[in-house]
Design a protein around this motif. Sequence first.
Motif, PDB file in Angstrom:
ATOM      1  N   THR A 194     -25.586 -84.966  32.005  1.00 52.22           N
ATOM      2  CA  THR A 194     -26.716 -85.397  32.132  1.00 52.22           C
ATOM      3  C   THR A 194     -26.776 -87.017  31.977  1.00 52.22           C
ATOM      4  OG1 THR A 194     -28.347 -83.604  31.511  1.00 52.22           O
ATOM      5  CG2 THR A 194     -29.150 -85.946  31.071  1.00 52.22           C
ATOM      6  N   PRO A 195     -27.215 -87.789  32.578  1.00 54.51           N
ATOM      7  CA  PRO A 195     -27.302 -89.527  32.330  1.00 54.51           C
ATOM      8  C   PRO A 195     -28.096 -89.925  31.094  1.00 54.51           C
ATOM      9  CG  PRO A 195     -28.514 -89.019  34.245  1.00 54.51           C
ATOM     10  CD  PRO A 195     -27.964 -87.636  33.982  1.00 54.51           C
ATOM     11  N   ILE A 196     -27.605 -90.513  30.444  1.00 60.47           N
ATOM     12  CA  ILE A 196     -28.428 -91.380  29.165  1.00 60.47           C
ATOM     13  C   ILE A 196     -28.536 -92.686  29.652  1.00 60.47           C
ATOM     14  CG2 ILE A 196     -28.533 -91.753  26.776  1.00 60.47           C
ATOM     15  CD1 ILE A 196     -28.200 -88.528  27.275  1.00 60.47           C
ATOM     16  N   TYR A 197     -29.992 -93.071  29.619  1.00 59.60           N
ATOM     17  CA  TYR A 197     -30.322 -94.436  29.919  1.00 59.60           C
ATOM     18  C   TYR A 197     -30.576 -95.545  28.691  1.00 59.60           C
ATOM     19  CZ  TYR A 197     -31.303 -92.340  34.782  1.00 59.60           C
ATOM     20  OH  TYR A 197     -31.007 -92.126  35.645  1.00 59.60           O
ATOM     21  N   ASP A 198     -30.688 -94.716  27.451  1.00 60.60           N
ATOM     22  CA  ASP A 198     -30.764 -95.563  26.199  1.00 60.60           C
ATOM     23  C   ASP A 198     -30.852 -94.804  25.209  1.00 60.60           C
ATOM     24  OD1 ASP A 198     -31.163 -97.878  24.973  1.00 60.60           O
ATOM     25  OD2 ASP A 198     -33.114 -98.275  25.363  1.00 60.60           O
ATOM     26  N   VAL A 199     -30.375 -95.205  24.125  1.00 59.33           N
ATOM     27  CA  VAL A 199     -30.101 -94.575  22.648  1.00 59.33           C
ATOM     28  C   VAL A 199     -30.957 -95.559  21.776  1.00 59.33           C
ATOM     29  CG1 VAL A 199     -28.810 -94.026  20.914  1.00 59.33           C
ATOM     30  CG2 VAL A 199     -28.038 -93.446  23.013  1.00 59.33           C
ATOM     31  N   LYS A 200     -31.793 -94.966  21.088  1.00 54.34           N
ATOM     32  CA  LYS A 200     -32.722 -96.022  19.998  1.00 54.34           C
ATOM     33  C   LYS A 200     -32.673 -95.078  18.635  1.00 54.34           C
ATOM     34  CE  LYS A 200     -35.975 -97.871  23.727  1.00 54.34           C
ATOM     35  NZ  LYS A 200     -35.400 -99.057  23.326  1.00 54.34           N
ATOM     36  N   PRO A 201     -32.594 -95.635  17.573  1.00 53.84           N
ATOM     37  CA  PRO A 201     -32.670 -95.042  15.996  1.00 53.84           C
ATOM     38  C   PRO A 201     -33.957 -94.535  16.062  1.00 53.84           C
ATOM     39  CG  PRO A 201     -32.678 -97.364  15.804  1.00 53.84           C
ATOM     40  CD  PRO A 201     -32.534 -97.052  17.346  1.00 53.84           C
ATOM     41  N   TYR A 202     -34.052 -93.130  15.475  1.00 53.58           N
ATOM     42  CA  TYR A 202     -35.330 -92.481  15.143  1.00 53.58           C
ATOM     43  C   TYR A 202     -35.547 -93.069  13.496  1.00 53.58           C
ATOM     44  CZ  TYR A 202     -38.357 -88.805  13.501  1.00 53.58           C
ATOM     45  OH  TYR A 202     -39.427 -87.771  12.960  1.00 53.58           O
ATOM     46  N   LEU A 203     -36.995 -93.559  13.359  1.00 52.37           N
ATOM     47  CA  LEU A 203     -37.555 -94.128  12.251  1.00 52.37           C
ATOM     48  C   LEU A 203     -38.596 -93.157  11.695  1.00 52.37           C
ATOM     49  CD1 LEU A 203     -38.028 -97.995  13.432  1.00 52.37           C
ATOM     50  CD2 LEU A 203     -35.953 -96.827  12.595  1.00 52.37           C
ATOM     51  N   PRO A 204     -38.114 -92.591  10.554  1.00 52.38           N
ATOM     52  CA  PRO A 204     -39.070 -91.613  10.096  1.00 52.38           C
ATOM     53  C   PRO A 204     -40.286 -92.178   9.578  1.00 52.38           C
ATOM     54  CG  PRO A 204     -37.125 -92.143   8.622  1.00 52.38           C
ATOM     55  CD  PRO A 204     -36.741 -92.492   9.806  1.00 52.38           C
ATOM     56  N   SER A 205     -40.275 -93.561   9.241  1.00 52.01           N
ATOM     57  CA  SER A 205     -41.295 -94.178   8.689  1.00 52.01           C
ATOM     58  C   SER A 205     -42.365 -94.348   9.757  1.00 52.01           C
ATOM     59  CB  SER A 205     -41.074 -95.633   8.089  1.00 52.01           C
ATOM     60  OG  SER A 205     -40.558 -96.613   9.142  1.00 52.01           O
ATOM     61  N   SER A 206     -42.142 -94.630  10.863  1.00 48.11           N
ATOM     62  CA  SER A 206     -43.254 -94.755  12.171  1.00 48.11           C
ATOM     63  C   SER A 206     -43.032 -93.548  13.234  1.00 48.11           C
ATOM     64  CB  SER A 206     -42.956 -95.797  12.739  1.00 48.11           C
ATOM     65  OG  SER A 206     -41.528 -96.049  13.327  1.00 48.11           O
ATOM     66  N   ASP A 207     -41.706 -92.939  13.282  1.00 49.21           N
ATOM     67  CA  ASP A 207     -41.913 -91.875  14.227  1.00 49.21           C
ATOM     68  C   ASP A 207     -42.409 -90.598  13.762  1.00 49.21           C
ATOM     69  OD1 ASP A 207     -40.851 -93.750  15.860  1.00 49.21           O
ATOM     70  OD2 ASP A 207     -38.742 -93.337  15.778  1.00 49.21           O
ATOM     71  N   SER A 208     -42.407 -90.423  12.407  1.00 46.70           N
ATOM     72  CA  SER A 208     -42.803 -89.034  12.014  1.00 46.70           C
ATOM     73  C   SER A 208     -44.223 -89.033  11.820  1.00 46.70           C
ATOM     74  CB  SER A 208     -42.121 -88.680  10.798  1.00 46.70           C
ATOM     75  OG  SER A 208     -42.295 -87.284  10.259  1.00 46.70           O
ATOM     76  N   HIS A 209     -45.009 -87.988  12.422  1.00 47.54           N
ATOM     77  CA  HIS A 209     -46.153 -87.710  12.225  1.00 47.54           C
ATOM     78  C   HIS A 209     -46.718 -86.475  11.470  1.00 47.54           C
ATOM     79  CE1 HIS A 209     -47.039 -91.766  13.850  1.00 47.54           C
ATOM     80  NE2 HIS A 209     -46.051 -91.128  15.000  1.00 47.54           N
ATOM     81  N   PRO A 210     -46.605 -86.050  10.395  1.00 42.33           N
ATOM     82  CA  PRO A 210     -46.736 -84.818   9.908  1.00 42.33           C
ATOM     83  C   PRO A 210     -48.110 -84.261  10.272  1.00 42.33           C
ATOM     84  CG  PRO A 210     -45.936 -86.041   8.303  1.00 42.33           C
ATOM     85  CD  PRO A 210     -46.362 -86.965   9.339  1.00 42.33           C
ATOM     86  N   ASP A 211     -49.218 -84.999  10.449  1.00 49.43           N
ATOM     87  CA  ASP A 211     -50.574 -84.473  10.600  1.00 49.43           C
ATOM     88  C   ASP A 211     -50.924 -84.476  12.232  1.00 49.43           C
ATOM     89  OD1 ASP A 211     -50.520 -87.168  10.965  1.00 49.43           O
ATOM     90  OD2 ASP A 211     -52.480 -87.555  10.315  1.00 49.43           O
ATOM     91  N   ALA A 212     -49.909 -84.671  12.985  1.00 44.67           N
ATOM     92  CA  ALA A 212     -50.095 -84.487  14.486  1.00 44.67           C
ATOM     93  C   ALA A 212     -50.520 -83.019  15.046  1.00 44.67           C
ATOM     94  CB  ALA A 212     -48.758 -85.016  15.181  1.00 44.67           C
ATOM     95  N   VAL A 213     -51.146 -83.053  15.850  1.00 44.78           N
ATOM     96  CA  VAL A 213     -51.571 -81.890  16.703  1.00 44.78           C
ATOM     97  C   VAL A 213     -50.796 -81.836  18.154  1.00 44.78           C
ATOM     98  CG1 VAL A 213     -53.707 -80.722  17.601  1.00 44.78           C
ATOM     99  CG2 VAL A 213     -54.005 -82.206  15.574  1.00 44.78           C
ATOM    100  N   GLY A 214     -50.275 -80.800  18.152  1.00 39.52           N
ATOM    101  CA  GLY A 214     -49.386 -80.387  19.295  1.00 39.52           C
ATOM    102  C   GLY A 214     -50.027 -79.597  20.483  1.00 39.52           C
ATOM    103  N   GLY A 215     -51.353 -79.649  20.659  1.00 34.83           N
ATOM    104  CA  GLY A 215     -52.160 -79.089  21.799  1.00 34.83           C
ATOM    105  C   GLY A 215     -51.789 -77.766  22.070  1.00 34.83           C
TER     106      GLY A 215
END
Length: 232
Positions: free
Chosen positions: A134-155
């Motif tokens: 599979t082709p990869i177009y970009d790699v970015k670091p995962y930031l737990p301070s902003s990327d993690s949302h424990p209260d998120a709703v998953g539909g």
Amino acid sequence: MPSDECYTIVPIAHIETDLPTKFGIPRQSGLVPGLEGRIVFLPRYRDPVAFRGLEGYSHLWLIWGFSENKRDTWASTVKPPRLGGNKRMGVFATRSPYRPNALGLSSVRLERLELDEKLGPVLYVTGADLMNGTPIYDVKPYLPSSDSHPDAVGGFADDFVDYGLEVVFPEPWLSMIPVAKQEALFGILRQDPRPSYQDDPERVYGFNYLHFDVRFRVQDGVITVCEIEDLR
């Protein structure tokens, strides 16, 4: 003013995994933590300086392409497999590969970064839901301070968070799989690789893992491996 001007993106890398075909790939990243991958960058992106500081992160975002789902048109609705393949939802409410732009997004664990003598910096990751090549177009670091949302709703996807099958993997088939690769294979089987609209207990399904053709049946919530063929 907004512009509809086309913008070209090109692969910077390709990922190597143990899944050579689409069938059997986990439906989301992280569902099979033991599934290993190796990200090899194209020559022009192998400057070690571009990776400085990456080893300080535990997880990464991969932006990649659904390279096997190329089409010129798109539809406003799709049929998510987890809904049985007979109920339509809006394409933007799903992770369907059939999108206006065939881009995927996966969160993976970075196990290590190695500097290969020929290939330059190589990323070893786990939990990827990508086919080999599979082709990869970009790699970015995962930031737990902003990327993690424990209260998120998953539909509607929240209804399937605990979904999983019991796996029966009898001998002699199990011993054919290298011990180090068995955990990931169990994880793939537990997630049920079948299209959700198929539920024939007599039907034999199969997918490729490593250099094996893994065949199985499913009945009453139990998936049983019934044959393995070495394709070498």
